[in-house]
Scaffold this motif. Structure first.
Motif, PDB file in Angstrom:
ATOM      1  N   CYS A   1       4.291  -2.076 -11.639  1.00 16.21           N
ATOM      2  CA  CYS A   1       4.463  -0.573 -12.297  1.00 16.21           C
ATOM      3  C   CYS A   1       4.196   0.672 -11.228  1.00 16.21           C
ATOM      4  CB  CYS A   1       4.250  -0.581 -13.562  1.00 16.21           C
ATOM      5  SG  CYS A   1       5.261  -1.413 -14.831  1.00 16.21           S
ATOM      6  N   SER A   2       2.709   0.221 -10.353  1.00 12.75           N
ATOM      7  CA  SER A   2       2.563   0.817  -9.423  1.00 12.75           C
ATOM      8  C   SER A   2       3.087   0.876  -7.917  1.00 12.75           C
ATOM      9  CB  SER A   2       0.523   0.632  -8.974  1.00 12.75           C
ATOM     10  OG  SER A   2       0.302  -0.026  -8.872  1.00 12.75           O
ATOM     11  N   ALA A   3       4.136  -0.060  -7.454  1.00 10.26           N
ATOM     12  CA  ALA A   3       4.235  -0.274  -6.281  1.00 10.26           C
ATOM     13  C   ALA A   3       3.101  -0.927  -5.035  1.00 10.26           C
ATOM     14  CB  ALA A   3       4.957   0.385  -5.619  1.00 10.26           C
ATOM     15  N   ASN A   4       1.632  -1.349  -6.228  1.00 10.19           N
ATOM     16  CA  ASN A   4       0.376  -1.713  -5.962  1.00 10.19           C
ATOM     17  C   ASN A   4      -0.505  -0.536  -5.070  1.00 10.19           C
ATOM     18  OD1 ASN A   4      -1.654  -3.557  -4.983  1.00 10.19           O
ATOM     19  ND2 ASN A   4      -1.032  -3.898  -2.729  1.00 10.19           N
ATOM     20  N   SER A   5      -0.293   0.560  -5.975  1.00 10.65           N
ATOM     21  CA  SER A   5      -1.150   1.515  -4.909  1.00 10.65           C
ATOM     22  C   SER A   5      -2.061   2.009  -6.442  1.00 10.65           C
ATOM     23  CB  SER A   5       0.154   2.881  -5.743  1.00 10.65           C
ATOM     24  OG  SER A   5      -0.775   4.249  -4.844  1.00 10.65           O
ATOM     25  N   ASP A   6      -2.857   2.146  -5.401  1.00 10.97           N
ATOM     26  CA  ASP A   6      -4.383   2.603  -6.616  1.00 10.97           C
ATOM     27  C   ASP A   6      -3.811   4.327  -7.694  1.00 10.97           C
ATOM     28  OD1 ASP A   6      -7.254   1.906  -7.148  1.00 10.97           O
ATOM     29  OD2 ASP A   6      -7.468   3.993  -6.395  1.00 10.97           O
ATOM     30  N   GLU A   7      -3.597   4.775  -6.079  1.00  9.58           N
ATOM     31  CA  GLU A   7      -3.634   6.005  -7.430  1.00  9.58           C
ATOM     32  C   GLU A   7      -2.589   6.114  -8.734  1.00  9.58           C
ATOM     33  OE1 GLU A   7      -0.804  10.684  -6.853  1.00  9.58           O
ATOM     34  OE2 GLU A   7      -0.692   9.009  -5.416  1.00  9.58           O
TER      35      GLU A   7
ATOM     36  N   ALA B   1       8.288  -1.201   2.574  1.00  9.58           N
ATOM     37  CA  ALA B   1       8.984  -2.755   1.971  1.00  9.58           C
ATOM     38  C   ALA B   1       9.930  -2.952   2.542  1.00  9.58           C
ATOM     39  CB  ALA B   1       9.634  -1.464   0.617  1.00  9.58           C
ATOM     40  N   ALA B   2      11.151  -2.784   2.888  1.00  5.64           N
ATOM     41  CA  ALA B   2      12.632  -3.032   3.934  1.00  5.64           C
ATOM     42  C   ALA B   2      12.490  -4.060   2.590  1.00  5.64           C
ATOM     43  CB  ALA B   2      12.274  -3.588   5.238  1.00  5.64           C
ATOM     44  N   GLY B   3      12.673  -3.995   1.774  1.00  5.37           N
ATOM     45  CA  GLY B   3      13.286  -5.605   0.699  1.00  5.37           C
ATOM     46  C   GLY B   3      12.556  -6.326   0.693  1.00  5.37           C
ATOM     47  N   LYS B   4      11.143  -6.212   1.339  1.00 10.69           N
ATOM     48  CA  LYS B   4      10.477  -7.287   0.836  1.00 10.69           C
ATOM     49  C   LYS B   4       9.537  -6.668  -0.432  1.00 10.69           C
ATOM     50  CE  LYS B   4      10.190  -9.139   5.086  1.00 10.69           C
ATOM     51  NZ  LYS B   4       8.980  -9.268   6.586  1.00 10.69           N
ATOM     52  N   HIS B   5      10.525  -6.505  -1.675  1.00  9.53           N
ATOM     53  CA  HIS B   5       8.994  -6.275  -2.956  1.00  9.53           C
ATOM     54  C   HIS B   5       8.647  -7.329  -3.352  1.00  9.53           C
ATOM     55  CE1 HIS B   5      12.678  -3.512  -2.408  1.00  9.53           C
ATOM     56  NE2 HIS B   5      13.423  -4.543  -2.831  1.00  9.53           N
TER      57      HIS B   5
ATOM     58  N   PRO C   1      12.435   1.916   5.715  1.00  8.33           N
ATOM     59  CA  PRO C   1      12.534   0.436   5.044  1.00  8.33           C
ATOM     60  C   PRO C   1      11.901   1.493   3.729  1.00  8.33           C
ATOM     61  CG  PRO C   1      11.263   0.887   7.310  1.00  8.33           C
ATOM     62  CD  PRO C   1      11.758   1.615   7.351  1.00  8.33           C
ATOM     63  N   GLU C   2      11.787   2.193   3.407  1.00 10.13           N
ATOM     64  CA  GLU C   2      11.129   3.108   1.851  1.00 10.13           C
ATOM     65  C   GLU C   2      12.026   2.728   0.783  1.00 10.13           C
ATOM     66  OE1 GLU C   2       9.026   6.904   1.253  1.00 10.13           O
ATOM     67  OE2 GLU C   2      10.715   7.045   1.584  1.00 10.13           O
ATOM     68  N   ALA C   3      11.446   2.085  -0.122  1.00  6.76           N
ATOM     69  CA  ALA C   3      11.749   1.753  -1.502  1.00  6.76           C
ATOM     70  C   ALA C   3      10.744   2.664  -2.832  1.00  6.76           C
ATOM     71  CB  ALA C   3      11.187   0.570  -1.834  1.00  6.76           C
ATOM     72  N   PHE C   4      11.154   2.719  -3.602  1.00  6.91           N
ATOM     73  CA  PHE C   4      11.101   3.531  -4.894  1.00  6.91           C
ATOM     74  C   PHE C   4      10.873   2.108  -6.336  1.00  6.91           C
ATOM     75  CE2 PHE C   4      12.964   5.934  -2.113  1.00  6.91           C
ATOM     76  CZ  PHE C   4      12.097   6.867  -1.367  1.00  6.91           C
ATOM     77  N   TYR C   5       9.712   2.258  -6.926  1.00  6.84           N
ATOM     78  CA  TYR C   5      10.273   1.683  -8.162  1.00  6.84           C
ATOM     79  C   TYR C   5       9.426   2.433  -9.166  1.00  6.84           C
ATOM     80  CZ  TYR C   5       8.811  -1.157  -3.927  1.00  6.84           C
ATOM     81  OH  TYR C   5       9.347  -1.739  -2.802  1.00  6.84           O
ATOM     82  N   SER C   6      10.162   1.902 -10.492  1.00  2.95           N
ATOM     83  CA  SER C   6       9.814   2.555 -11.562  1.00  2.95           C
ATOM     84  C   SER C   6       9.866   1.353 -12.805  1.00  2.95           C
ATOM     85  CB  SER C   6      11.291   4.076 -12.408  1.00  2.95           C
ATOM     86  OG  SER C   6      12.222   3.229 -12.008  1.00  2.95           O
TER      87      SER C   6
ATOM     88  N   GLY D   1       6.832   9.909  -7.106  1.00  4.44           N
ATOM     89  CA  GLY D   1       5.780   9.460  -5.702  1.00  4.44           C
ATOM     90  C   GLY D   1       5.910   7.676  -6.102  1.00  4.44           C
ATOM     91  N   ILE D   2       6.078   7.016  -6.317  1.00  2.00           N
ATOM     92  CA  ILE D   2       5.899   5.436  -6.503  1.00  2.00           C
ATOM     93  C   ILE D   2       6.550   4.736  -5.872  1.00  2.00           C
ATOM     94  CG2 ILE D   2       5.837   3.829  -8.121  1.00  2.00           C
ATOM     95  CD1 ILE D   2       5.267   5.133 -10.468  1.00  2.00           C
ATOM     96  N   ARG D   3       5.873   4.347  -4.704  1.00  2.85           N
ATOM     97  CA  ARG D   3       7.043   3.679  -3.691  1.00  2.85           C
ATOM     98  C   ARG D   3       6.314   2.954  -2.432  1.00  2.85           C
ATOM     99  NH1 ARG D   3       4.816   6.270   0.968  1.00  2.85           N
ATOM    100  NH2 ARG D   3       5.946   6.492   2.478  1.00  2.85           N
ATOM    101  N   ASP D   4       6.472   2.519  -1.417  1.00  3.37           N
ATOM    102  CA  ASP D   4       6.427   1.318  -0.689  1.00  3.37           C
ATOM    103  C   ASP D   4       7.271   1.900   0.706  1.00  3.37           C
ATOM    104  OD1 ASP D   4       5.307  -0.203   1.108  1.00  3.37           O
ATOM    105  OD2 ASP D   4       5.704  -2.273   0.237  1.00  3.37           O
TER     106      ASP D   4
END
Length: 306
Positions: A95-101, A81-85, A200-205, A75-78
């Protein structure tokens, strides 16, 4: 309207709304995936056990952010995002995609579990739990990368992705595509971005890797591995993301998954789809309340006429 029928109508009306609201609050977020080969940090730590990982780096990650991040490995995502990574994710939070979790994944360490690699062709495998149309771009860190410092966008060779793939076909629970690793030495990192084209959603790893050569970290680092399907299935009830789309068979012509989850790559649905469906349930409950209220008014009006 007889008293017994009025009582039944009232009970049905009162009961429908809480049920709909309960369903809304219990709906998990859609699940998607992470790099399985080379294994991402979150996948490698989860494979060690969410509650009691064995490597020092994964222990530190759990101490920082708790075990829930590992149960939510896909679930690491934004969602916007819409390409604005680079605009949406600050340095040190990649690595967290700016997610506190998932903040534990951002720890600057040179002992994360890693996959041994070498320059040349490489077959990447992305473990997927919900398919979507979109493009994968994987980037390698520059030779100057220092794993003991927070990962910055400038650490990545953004001009030369090591792999790019649009709308791959999932099979056996993975998107599989080829790329080419550049010449490097020591500890490096592969950063994955999966940008959906239907949302717009994007996933990161973040996948830690080690090249051969003079590197103390490479010699002492634990080999990264991904969680097994059995582990994922056993822990499904502990995750806050939906695993209902996970199918370890061939997805090419997959029907809707059991439980009503569809292949979103085919339907063009996005991460809001489950919530829209539940919103419809709530609307039905409210409509039912209105219907019963109308019936009661009509019954009362009939008594006045008589």
């Amino acid at each position: 309207m007889p008293a017994s029928r009025r009582k039944l109508a009232a009970l049905t009306t009162v009961g429908a709304i809480p049920l709909a609201l309960t369903a809304l609050s219990a709906t998990p977020a859609a699940a998607h995936g992470t790099l399985g080969d080379p294994a991402s940090r979150v996948a490698a730590c989860y494979a060690e056990g969410a509650e009691s990982p064995t490597s020092a780096a994964c222990k530190a990650a759990v101490a920082e952010g708790g075990p829930q991040a590992l149960y939510d490995w896909n679930g690491i995502r934004d969602g916007e995002a819409a390409g604005k990574h680079q605009e949406n994710i600050p340095d040190g939070k990649l690595c967290s995609a700016n997610s506190d979790e998932f903040k534990g994944m951002d720890l600057a360490r040179d002992d994360w579990p890693a996959t041994k690699v070498s320059a040349g062709s490489y077959t990447f495998k992305y473990k997927v739990t919900a398919q979507h149309k979109g493009t994968f771009n994987l980037y390698m860190t520059k030779q100057s990368y220092d794993a003991s410092k927070p990962l910055k966008w400038s650490d990545l060779d953004m001009e030369n992705p090591v792999a790019t793939k649009t709308d791959p076909t999932a099979s056996g629970g993975y998107y599989t595509f080829s790329g080419k690793l550049p010449d490097r030495t020591g500890r490096q990192l592969i950063y994955g971005i999966w940008q959906r084209s239907d949302s717009p959603e994007a996933f990161y790893s973040c996948s830690d890797v080690t090249y051969g050569g003079a590197s103390t970290a490479a010699a002492t680092t634990k080999e990264a591995s991904e969680p097994t399907d059995q582990q994922i299935a056993a822990d499904a009830d502990k995750s806050t993301v939906d695993h209902s789309g996970m199918d370890m068979g061939d997805h090419t012509n997959a029907p809707a998954a059991q439980g009503g989850s569809e292949n979103l790559a085919e339907t063009g649905g996005d991460s809001t789809t489950p919530y829209i469906a539940m919103g419809g349930a709530a609307a039905l409950a409210i409509g039912a309340a209105g219907l019963f209220a109308s019936m009661r008014r009509r019954a009362a009006g009939g008594r006045h006429v008589r």
